[in-house]
Design a protein around this motif. Structure first.
Motif, PDB file in Angstrom:
ATOM      1  N   SER A 484       0.837  -1.199   0.000  1.00 51.97           N
ATOM      2  CA  SER A 484       0.000   0.000   0.000  1.00 51.97           C
ATOM      3  C   SER A 484       0.871   1.247   0.000  1.00 51.97           C
ATOM      4  O   SER A 484       0.597   2.221  -0.713  1.00 51.97           O
ATOM      5  CB  SER A 484      -0.921  -0.010   1.227  1.00 51.97           C
ATOM      6  N   LYS A 489      -1.948  -1.338  -5.486  1.00 48.39           N
ATOM      7  CA  LYS A 489      -3.249  -1.600  -4.880  1.00 48.39           C
ATOM      8  C   LYS A 489      -3.601  -3.088  -4.861  1.00 48.39           C
ATOM      9  O   LYS A 489      -4.010  -3.633  -3.832  1.00 48.39           O
ATOM     10  CB  LYS A 489      -4.309  -0.816  -5.642  1.00 48.39           C
ATOM     11  N   ASP A 490      -3.478  -3.760  -5.992  1.00 43.93           N
ATOM     12  CA  ASP A 490      -3.919  -5.154  -6.078  1.00 43.93           C
ATOM     13  C   ASP A 490      -3.120  -6.054  -5.139  1.00 43.93           C
ATOM     14  O   ASP A 490      -3.680  -6.934  -4.472  1.00 43.93           O
ATOM     15  CB  ASP A 490      -3.799  -5.653  -7.521  1.00 43.93           C
ATOM     16  N   LEU A 493      -4.159  -5.361  -1.490  1.00 44.58           N
ATOM     17  CA  LEU A 493      -5.438  -5.979  -1.160  1.00 44.58           C
ATOM     18  C   LEU A 493      -5.324  -7.500  -1.087  1.00 44.58           C
ATOM     19  O   LEU A 493      -5.955  -8.146  -0.243  1.00 44.58           O
ATOM     20  CB  LEU A 493      -6.492  -5.571  -2.188  1.00 44.58           C
ATOM     21  N   ILE A 519      -5.420   2.185  -0.003  1.00 43.97           N
ATOM     22  CA  ILE A 519      -6.451   1.222  -0.434  1.00 43.97           C
ATOM     23  C   ILE A 519      -7.753   1.351   0.351  1.00 43.97           C
ATOM     24  O   ILE A 519      -8.752   0.724  -0.006  1.00 43.97           O
ATOM     25  CB  ILE A 519      -5.943  -0.232  -0.312  1.00 43.97           C
ATOM     26  N   ARG A 520      -7.776   2.162   1.423  1.00 44.84           N
ATOM     27  CA  ARG A 520      -8.927   2.169   2.322  1.00 44.84           C
ATOM     28  C   ARG A 520     -10.207   2.678   1.659  1.00 44.84           C
ATOM     29  O   ARG A 520     -11.312   2.269   2.035  1.00 44.84           O
ATOM     30  CB  ARG A 520      -8.611   2.986   3.575  1.00 44.84           C
ATOM     31  N   ASP A 521     -10.111   3.562   0.693  1.00 50.08           N
ATOM     32  CA  ASP A 521     -11.300   4.142   0.069  1.00 50.08           C
ATOM     33  C   ASP A 521     -11.817   3.348  -1.118  1.00 50.08           C
ATOM     34  O   ASP A 521     -12.718   3.806  -1.831  1.00 50.08           O
ATOM     35  CB  ASP A 521     -11.012   5.590  -0.375  1.00 50.08           C
ATOM     36  N   THR A 522     -11.281   2.164  -1.338  1.00 48.43           N
ATOM     37  CA  THR A 522     -11.733   1.363  -2.479  1.00 48.43           C
ATOM     38  C   THR A 522     -12.904   0.477  -2.080  1.00 48.43           C
ATOM     39  O   THR A 522     -13.045   0.080  -0.912  1.00 48.43           O
ATOM     40  CB  THR A 522     -10.598   0.470  -3.009  1.00 48.43           C
ATOM     41  N   ASP A 523     -13.755   0.159  -3.047  1.00 46.60           N
ATOM     42  CA  ASP A 523     -14.880  -0.743  -2.787  1.00 46.60           C
ATOM     43  C   ASP A 523     -14.385  -2.122  -2.381  1.00 46.60           C
ATOM     44  O   ASP A 523     -14.987  -2.786  -1.524  1.00 46.60           O
ATOM     45  CB  ASP A 523     -15.757  -0.848  -4.038  1.00 46.60           C
ATOM     46  N   THR A 524     -13.285  -2.558  -3.019  1.00 49.10           N
ATOM     47  CA  THR A 524     -12.751  -3.883  -2.691  1.00 49.10           C
ATOM     48  C   THR A 524     -12.357  -3.959  -1.224  1.00 49.10           C
ATOM     49  O   THR A 524     -12.626  -4.961  -0.544  1.00 49.10           O
ATOM     50  CB  THR A 524     -11.525  -4.196  -3.576  1.00 49.10           C
ATOM     51  N   PHE A 525     -11.713  -2.908  -0.712  1.00 54.37           N
ATOM     52  CA  PHE A 525     -11.316  -2.863   0.697  1.00 54.37           C
ATOM     53  C   PHE A 525     -12.548  -2.940   1.594  1.00 54.37           C
ATOM     54  O   PHE A 525     -12.600  -3.742   2.538  1.00 54.37           O
ATOM     55  CB  PHE A 525     -10.532  -1.578   0.985  1.00 54.37           C
ATOM     56  N   ARG A 526     -13.554  -2.110   1.291  1.00 50.45           N
ATOM     57  CA  ARG A 526     -14.755  -2.085   2.128  1.00 50.45           C
ATOM     58  C   ARG A 526     -15.473  -3.433   2.117  1.00 50.45           C
ATOM     59  O   ARG A 526     -15.923  -3.924   3.153  1.00 50.45           O
ATOM     60  CB  ARG A 526     -15.690  -0.965   1.657  1.00 50.45           C
TER      61      ARG A 526
END
Length: 685
Positions: A484, A489-490, A493, A519-526
């Motif tokens: 991160s 990103k990938d 995650l 990476i915290r603001d990504t949909d994948t993270f959430r």
């Protein structure tokens, strides 16, 4: 609780050896008031009191070499090595020339102080002087053999071990020492006969079982290895056995687990077998099973350490609120437990109460102002709360107290980076790389390499950390943080998912850790966090408990000085117990134990290890462990209480708070002379 420092081991050895020799050689020891009282205090391990008496003795009689010797022991225990050496030298100046025992032990003491100071050559010189004075003292020779062992000079250690065997063929230490040297050389097959003979000489020589178990494990004989581990754990006080069971292979784990279960059936009143079962499950990251075993242990005997382990397992499971409840239970019994206090601070932080964690460590640091880790941990909390200046200050305190702790430099470097002070940040990152050279679970150099612009080294170091322990969730979490920081990103995650799959559950930290900002603001993270929070909730679900309410029972007591006495019955025999808030064990006097045995209040099956502790007349001897099936007072009942038999006749039964804690919360109302126990009972509307 007995201290286990090298100086106090020396103390016991000196009392047993030097004084015996003095009596044989008709050497008159000092009999002045302060000296005699000082030695009495030493024998009771009351070093502060002993220090005061012996210091006064030196003032009154400045040529008392014996007083200097004992003061040197106290200074060694305090790690005041200069004073320890100075007093040892003064003892050698004034001890009578004919008192060879004390003079040899004075040199031995100097050798141990030099060993503590890592001055091995000077230590060897002192051992040589001690052995020259007392060439037949196997204790001194064995100490030197141990020093050679620690220096990896196994052939020289062997020479001393063989000398012990020549002088005292019945002493198992010589054979054990030779076996241990062979283990260090990985000659496991040759080591086993040495341990065999040591155990033949002394069937209770627990450390020999542990080292023999290590040999059998290396040779793949799980059955014999686990038999030896059970023997070592049964004998007790064996750090080597604990070390071995901390990292067992799958095959050895299954075998030992089965044998621990058998022991718990054979000895259902001994909590330790459930505790060790919990311990090996915890070390294999089987936290739910570990909790179950630990809870079975405290059903037999409530010990703060067991409760602390339960709290720690809940932390590992991510159930921080439950962890806090158990940590508070442990703190009620052990309010000054160092690791317990730090565990509670981490649980507060992990539960999302960062300010509460900081406030808790404020109190901790006030009581432990010289503790570097307390400052580091508070700095870490402030770091993640974006309190940059406060974090820098705490990291700096930590570095001042422990200049070799790499993580403190990394944290401060990150804070300097965030404040734009690249020069100071670079200096701290460089220091991290200098200190953290071996990739393992506690490494952080990968971050420093990245911040120094050495991306390839950062990746290689991170890969080495993961290779060191591929099952550790924290290593994959560190990799997620590293990638991160790199902006990949990938990969970040992917490593975060792997860490969660392997059991990482510190969601509160994940949500504030600035390493994951990319990476915290990504949909994948959430989605990933939501997925594993749901898994965590499912993991932490338990069967609904029966409905209980709290009830407080008030029990009158009589007080004699600092002693509280309460009427009770033990296996239906009316007696009384003495309640000691500082006691962690249960004991019973020999008079009552023998009366109960001979009048059928104790059964032969209640005497644990009877073949060792009941003599030819059928009397229970000191040190016997017995099981009290029923202890009842004011309608409250404890079942299967393990007690040791002691000579003290003042208290038929001494119960510590750790045992009464099985019933509930204990309060003492001195004004009304009442003992209040708040416990849970089934709610029957």
């Amino acid at each position: 609780m007995l201290l286990k420092s090298a100086s106090l081991i020396l103390l016991l050895t000196a009392v047993c050896s030097a004084l015996t020799v003095n009596a044989k050689d008709n050497i008159k020891l000092p009999d002045t008031y302060n000296y005699v009282r000082g030695i009495e205090a030493m024998k009771k391990n009351n070093l502060s009191e002993a220090f005061n008496y012996l210091s006064q003795e030196i003032t009154d009689n400045p040529e008392n070499g014996y007083a200097y010797y004992w003061l040197a022991i106290i200074y060694q225990d305090r790690k005041e090595y200069g004073q320890a050496l100075s007093n040892s030298d003064m003892s050698l100046n004034y001890l009578p020339k004919k008192d060879k025992a004390y003079r040899a032990y004075a040199h031995k003491l100097k050798a141990q102080v030099f060993t503590d100071m890592e001055e091995t050559n000077k230590a060897l010189t002192e051992y040589e002087a001690a052995i020259k004075i007392s060439p037949y003292d196997t204790e001194i020779i064995y100490d030197r053999a141990n020093l050679y062992y620690s220096m990896q000079q196994y052939s020289l250690s062997d020479i001393d071990c063989k000398r012990i065997i020549e002088l005292e063929s019945s002493d198992p230490k010589g054979y054990f020492g030779m076996g241990r040297n062979l283990v260090a050389l990985k000659n496991y097959g040759e080591a086993i006969p040495q341990f065999d003979y040591a155990i033949k000489l002394d069937a209770k020589y627990g450390i020999a079982y542990s080292y023999r178990a290590e040999c059998y494990l290396a040779l793949g004989d799980w059955n014999k290895a686990t038999d030896d581990l059970i023997s070592a754990l049964d004998i007790g006080n064996n750090d080597k056995a604990i070390e071995i069971i901390s990292s067992l292979s799958d095959d050895a784990f299954e075998t030992l687990n089965a044998k621990l279960k058998i022991q718990s059936v054979k000895k259902p009143n001994e909590a330790k077998w459930f505790y060790y079962a919990g311990y090996i499950h915890e070390n294999c990251r089987k936290y739910s099973q570990a909790i179950d075993y630990y809870k079975q242990a405290i059903n037999i005997e409530v010990i703060p350490l067991t409760i602390e382990r339960i709290a720690d397992c809940y932390q590992q499971l991510g159930d921080f609120n439950e962890g806090l409840l158990w940590a508070d239970k442990a703190l009620d019994m052990n309010p000054n437990g160092y690791f317990l206090l730090l565990l509670k601070a981490d649980l507060l932080y992990d539960s999302g109460d960062i300010q509460g964690a900081i406030d808790f460590l404020d109190n901790f640091i006030q009581k432990n102002p010289d503790d570097s880790y307390g400052y580091y941990r508070r700095g870490f909390y402030k770091d993640n709360a974006q309190m940059l200046d406060g974090a820098i200050e705490d990291y700096s305190f930590a570095i001042a107290l422990d200049p070799d702790y790499a993580y403190a430099y990394l944290g401060r470097g990150d804070m300097y980076r965030d404040k734009g002070n690249r020069e100071k940040a670079t200096a701290d990152y460089t220091k991290v790389v200098e200190l953290d050279t071996i990739p393992d679970n506690s490494s952080c150099a990968q971050y420093a390499f990245l911040e120094l612009g050495q991306k390839d080294k950062a990746i290689a170091f991170m890969d080495s950390v993961i290779s060191h322990d591929k099952d550790e969730p924290g290593n994959y979490y560190d990799a997620a943080c590293l990638y991160s920081r790199m902006g990949e990103k990938d990969k970040a995650l992917g490593f975060l998912r792997t860490s969660l799959e392997k059991g990482y559950r510190s969601f509160a930290h994940i949500m504030v850790d600035d390493d994951l900002s990319f990476i915290r603001d990504t949909d994948t993270f959430r989605d990933l966090i939501a997925e594993y929070q749901a898994i965590q909730n499912e993991e932490n679900q338990s069967e609904p408990e029966e409905d209980f309410v709290e009830e407080t029972v008030t029990i009158p007591f009589t007080k004699e000085g600092t002693i509280y006495k309460v009427q009770c019955t033990i296996n239906d025999l009316p007696l009384h117990f003495t309640f000691d808030t500082g006691a962690g064990t249960v004991s019973m006097s020999m008079v009552e134990a023998n009366f109960m045995l001979k009048n059928d209040y104790l059964k032969s099956t209640d005497v644990i290890g009877s073949s060792y502790f009941v003599d030819a007349n059928g009397d229970i001897s000191e040190g016997t462990i017995i099981n009290l099936r029923h202890v009842n007072f004011a309608g409250l009942e404890l079942t299967n209480v393990t007690a040791s038999v002691v000579r003290n006749q003042r208290a038929p039964l001494l119960l510590g708070q750790s045992v009464l804690g099985r019933l509930g919360k204990i309060e003492i109302d001195n004004e009304n002379q009442q003992l209040k126990i708040t416990h849970k009972v089934k709610n029957n509307p």
